[in-house]
Design an enzyme around this catalytic site. Structure first.
Site, PDB file in Angstrom:
ATOM      1  CE  LYS A   1      -6.600  10.558   0.450  1.00 30.96           C
ATOM      2  NZ  LYS A   1      -5.441   9.707   0.406  1.00 30.96           N
ATOM      3  CE  LYS A  14      -6.238   2.800   0.460  1.00 30.06           C
ATOM      4  NZ  LYS A  14      -5.021   2.573  -0.319  1.00 30.06           N
ATOM      5  CG  ASP A  40      -2.156   0.909   0.995  1.00 30.13           C
ATOM      6  OD1 ASP A  40      -2.330   1.421  -0.123  1.00 30.13           O
ATOM      7  OD2 ASP A  40      -2.951   1.095   1.950  1.00 30.13           O
ATOM      8  CE  LYS A  62      -2.301   4.582   3.422  1.00 28.60           C
ATOM      9  NZ  LYS A  62      -2.412   4.425   1.991  1.00 28.60           N
TER      10      LYS A  62
HETATM   11  P1  NAD Z   1      -8.164   3.942 -10.029  1.00 30.49           P
HETATM   12  O1  NAD Z   1      -9.445   3.299  -9.653  1.00 30.49           O
HETATM   13  O2  NAD Z   1      -8.229   5.233 -10.747  1.00 30.49           O
HETATM   14  O3  NAD Z   1      -7.280   2.974 -10.916  1.00 30.49           O
HETATM   15  C1  NAD Z   1      -7.212   1.607 -10.699  1.00 30.49           C
HETATM   16  C2  NAD Z   1      -7.276   0.927 -12.059  1.00 30.49           C
HETATM   17  O4  NAD Z   1      -7.154  -0.468 -11.852  1.00 30.49           O
HETATM   18  C3  NAD Z   1      -8.602   1.135 -12.770  1.00 30.49           C
HETATM   19  O5  NAD Z   1      -8.355   1.698 -14.052  1.00 30.49           O
HETATM   20  C4  NAD Z   1      -9.196  -0.261 -12.865  1.00 30.49           C
HETATM   21  O6  NAD Z   1      -9.915  -0.419 -14.049  1.00 30.49           O
HETATM   22  C5  NAD Z   1      -7.957  -1.120 -12.797  1.00 30.49           C
HETATM   23  N1  NAD Z   1      -8.132  -2.501 -12.334  1.00 30.49           N
HETATM   24  C6  NAD Z   1      -8.932  -3.001 -11.360  1.00 30.49           C
HETATM   25  N2  NAD Z   1      -8.741  -4.324 -11.212  1.00 30.49           N
HETATM   26  C7  NAD Z   1      -7.788  -4.681 -12.094  1.00 30.49           C
HETATM   27  C8  NAD Z   1      -7.162  -5.907 -12.418  1.00 30.49           C
HETATM   28  N3  NAD Z   1      -7.490  -7.045 -11.807  1.00 30.49           N
HETATM   29  N4  NAD Z   1      -6.207  -5.904 -13.361  1.00 30.49           N
HETATM   30  C9  NAD Z   1      -5.847  -4.752 -14.015  1.00 30.49           C
HETATM   31  N5  NAD Z   1      -6.427  -3.558 -13.763  1.00 30.49           N
HETATM   32  C10 NAD Z   1      -7.381  -3.532 -12.800  1.00 30.49           C
HETATM   33  O7  NAD Z   1      -7.320   4.058  -8.683  1.00 30.49           O
HETATM   34  P2  NAD Z   1      -6.046   4.991  -8.386  1.00 30.49           P
HETATM   35  O8  NAD Z   1      -6.521   6.237  -7.763  1.00 30.49           O
HETATM   36  O9  NAD Z   1      -5.199   5.042  -9.586  1.00 30.49           O
HETATM   37  O10 NAD Z   1      -5.348   4.128  -7.234  1.00 30.49           O
HETATM   38  C11 NAD Z   1      -4.773   2.898  -7.576  1.00 30.49           C
HETATM   39  C12 NAD Z   1      -4.425   2.076  -6.363  1.00 30.49           C
HETATM   40  O11 NAD Z   1      -3.424   2.729  -5.605  1.00 30.49           O
HETATM   41  C13 NAD Z   1      -5.587   1.831  -5.425  1.00 30.49           C
HETATM   42  O12 NAD Z   1      -5.621   0.488  -5.024  1.00 30.49           O
HETATM   43  C14 NAD Z   1      -5.267   2.663  -4.238  1.00 30.49           C
HETATM   44  O13 NAD Z   1      -5.761   2.103  -3.030  1.00 30.49           O
HETATM   45  C15 NAD Z   1      -3.754   2.641  -4.241  1.00 30.49           C
HETATM   46  N6  NAD Z   1      -3.260   3.795  -3.514  1.00 30.49           N
HETATM   47  C16 NAD Z   1      -3.422   5.045  -4.022  1.00 30.49           C
HETATM   48  C17 NAD Z   1      -2.968   6.139  -3.308  1.00 30.49           C
HETATM   49  C18 NAD Z   1      -3.127   7.540  -3.889  1.00 30.49           C
HETATM   50  O14 NAD Z   1      -3.572   7.688  -4.992  1.00 30.49           O
HETATM   51  N7  NAD Z   1      -2.741   8.586  -3.180  1.00 30.49           N
HETATM   52  C19 NAD Z   1      -2.361   5.951  -2.066  1.00 30.49           C
HETATM   53  C20 NAD Z   1      -2.208   4.657  -1.581  1.00 30.49           C
HETATM   54  C21 NAD Z   1      -2.651   3.583  -2.315  1.00 30.49           C
END
Ligand code: NAD
Length: 533
Positions: free
Chosen positions: A412, A370, A321, A489
């Site tokens: 956010k 999460k 994470d 994290k």
């Molecule tokens: P998002 O929803 O915009 O993008 C995630 C993408 O993953 C989507 O396009 C979705 O279609 C795709 N997806 C889902 N399942 C899949 C699979 N099995 N195979 C391939 N693609 C798949 O999310 P995001 O804002 O880009 O965040 C991505 C990840 O990063 C999340 O899990 C989030 O928890 C983690 N994260 C983000 C942040 C941050 O943005 N600040 C911080 C910590 C963790």
């Protein structure tokens, strides 16, 4: 006296008997003396009983060999078409082409702010005028240039990257318009998908998938492996790193007969077991193809069998994470308050935003990992201070709330209230409000992680004479790349290793590791010369 900041085209050469720069092998060989202290904590000492605790100093010597030439790097993002994946892509394309773009407040130029590798510096030492000298990380050890990274990835949504950038609503339309000719040609590969692992509300975007029963898990795994090989071959890549930046999955079950060791995990994939998650399939595919795998979400991708597989194949892995905005702030604030002897009693934090990731977290099952990940990020800082937290298991009351607010998109909002007890129990309350596009915080971490995983894969190390026979072999770093805990994290560590959440400690660890690769002692901030006589 001031400070000197060296520019990014500088290369440092360490002049020491302990360091050799080998040409034409292109290798940095460094002997590093690792001084530490060993504590023998007797019965009752940690429970406050009066006793003498014995501390001894130790020194171990290691020899590092680091190939000095970075390789042609490919980055495959799982979730390429998401907000993070598309923002990383736009940044690489814009920086590579030097594209500028118009906004209502003026023309913007691209940068890599937010990365440690491109936008921060490390202290090298003092010059003869007593000034601190700072240089970028890449001056110590050569790193891959982010503009040279070749991009690919998978997504359950088949939108090309230009449309994915527009959907994300993170970057300015004038920038996306200029990147469009190249971004339109970038189309995510078909994803390994199992609807039982992510929220039902994601089903509408799942138009680019390998799904059962058409695909068994083994077939998905084979296809993912073939995707990596083809990407490598088509772009003449020397190395590929895979980063999970897809949605958080639910936890998968952990059972000895399901995934307790590498063999059972591979057998479960063969048997098409429903409890093998897509993320574990991507991780197994990467490991079997020799590519580091980084888990940017909180789910338990690295089940015991997956960890064992990484060890068997000597492939670097890192999780779990991404530690982006609020959590970084939290660990810095806890370092500050608890480090100053102020007892945090309650930490109440709220996030609200409206991006797709938050939308999917509105599903309770997906929220569980999460929530656990967000809640555990201060444990080591609290446990380090038995003066303030003297009762067994005593922790601040830590409440984490997140809400989906569609209108805000990726922007956010984070409001955190810390209430502490200070001198003579006087209350001290701090309220912090942050507002930032979530992907602007996270995308730089993805680039750093890919670049640093490539670096640490070039490193070989062995213990030296006094601690081990001369004949000991050079080996790769341990597959669990906890030196990159700064980015995570809930840092994944070996069972015998403590989890470090403190951002200061995490950053020192990474910087001192890079210094060790070129035989420099760890940074101690003493400036002792200036304090004596
Ligand atoms: P998002 O929803 O915009 O993008 C995630 C993408 O993953 C989507 O396009 C979705 O279609 C795709 N997806 C889902 N399942 C899949 C699979 N099995 N195979 C391939 N693609 C798949 O999310 P995001 O804002 O880009 O965040 C991505 C990840 O990063 C999340 O899990 C989030 O928890 C983690 N994260 C983000 C942040 C941050 O943005 N600040 C911080 C910590 C963790």
């Amino acid at each position: 006296v001031g400070a000197v900041a060296l520019s990014s085209d500088v290369t440092l050469r360490v002049e020491s008997d302990d360091v050799r720069y080998l040409e034409p092998e292109g290798e940095i060989r460094a002997t590093y003396r690792h001084a530490s202290s060993h504590v023998r904590v007797g019965e009752g000492a940690d429970a406050g009983a009066p006793s003498v605790v014995r501390v001894s100093t130790t020194e171990k010597v290691f020899e590092f060999r680091t190939k000095s030439k970075p390789r042609k790097l490919g980055l495959m993002q799982v979730g390429w078409g998401g907000n993070n994946g598309s923002t990383v892509t736009a940044a690489v394309l814009a920086n590579r082409s030097g594209t500028t773009w118009a906004t209502r407040t003026g023309t913007q130029t691209p940068n890599f702010f937010g990365t440690l590798t491109q936008a921060s510096t490390m202290r090298v030492g003092s010059d003869d005028k007593g000034r601190d000298v700072f240089a970028p990380m890449s001056a110590f050890v050569p790193l891959v240039e982010p503009t040279q990274i070749v991009l690919s990835g998978w997504d359950i949504s088949g939108l090309n990257l230009k449309d994915a950038m527009l959907r994300a609503q993170v970057l300015e339309p004038d920038l996306i318009r200029q990147l469009a000719p190249e971004a339109e040609k970038m189309v995510p590969l078909r994803a390994a998908y199992d609807e039982s692992f992510i929220a039902q509300n994601q089903k509408v975007r799942a138009d680019n998938i390998m799904e059962s029963p058409a695909y068994t898990k083994r077939q998905m795994l084979e296809q993912l492996r073939a995707d990596i090989r083809e990407f490598k071959q088509a772009n003449a890549l020397e190395f590929v790193v895979v980063v999970w930046t897809a949605n958080s999955e639910r936890y998968s079950e952990v059972r000895p007969e399901l995934n307790g060791c590498a063999d059972t995990l591979l057998a479960s994939i063969e048997k098409n077991d429903a409890e093998v998650s897509p993320s574990t399939l991507y991780a197994v595919a990467s490991i079997l193809e020799g590519c580091p795998y980084i888990n940017g979400s909180p789910q338990n991708t690295f089940v015991p069998g997956c960890l064992e597989l990484a060890e068997q194949h000597g492939v670097l892995i890192c999780g779990d994470d991404f530690k982006s905005g609020q959590t970084k702030m939290k660990s810095v604030l806890c370092d500050y308050l608890i480090g100053c002897g102020i007892k945090i009693k309650t930490m109440v934090t709220y996030n609200h935003l409206g991006n797709n990731d938050m939308y999917q977290l509105t599903d309770g099952v997906m929220w569980k990992p999460k929530s656990a990940s967000k809640s555990r990020v201060i444990e080591d800082v609290v446990q380090s201070n038995g003066q303030l937290y003297s009762q067994p298991g005593e922790m601040p009351d830590h409440v984490v709330v997140v809400k989906y607010v569609e209108f805000l998109g990726d922007s956010k909002r984070d409001v955190s209230e810390y209430t502490s007890e200070g001198f003579m129990n006087g209350h001290y309350t701090s309220i912090i409000h942050n507002s930032c596009l979530d992907s602007i915080l996270c995308a730089p971490l993805i680039l750093d992680l890919a670049i640093l995983a490539e670096l640490f894969d070039r490193v070989r190390v062995r213990p030296c004479a006094r601690d081990a026979p001369e004949s000991s072999e050079f080996v790769k770093m341990h597959p669990i790349l906890s030196v990159l805990s700064f980015y995570m994290k809930i840092p994944l560590v070996r069972p015998e290793e403590p989890i470090i959440n403190s951002l200061n400690r995490q950053k020192s660890c990474l910087e001192n590791m890079i210094r060790a690769l070129v035989g420099l002692p760890p940074e101690n901030h003493l400036l002792l010369d200036t304090k004596i006589a």
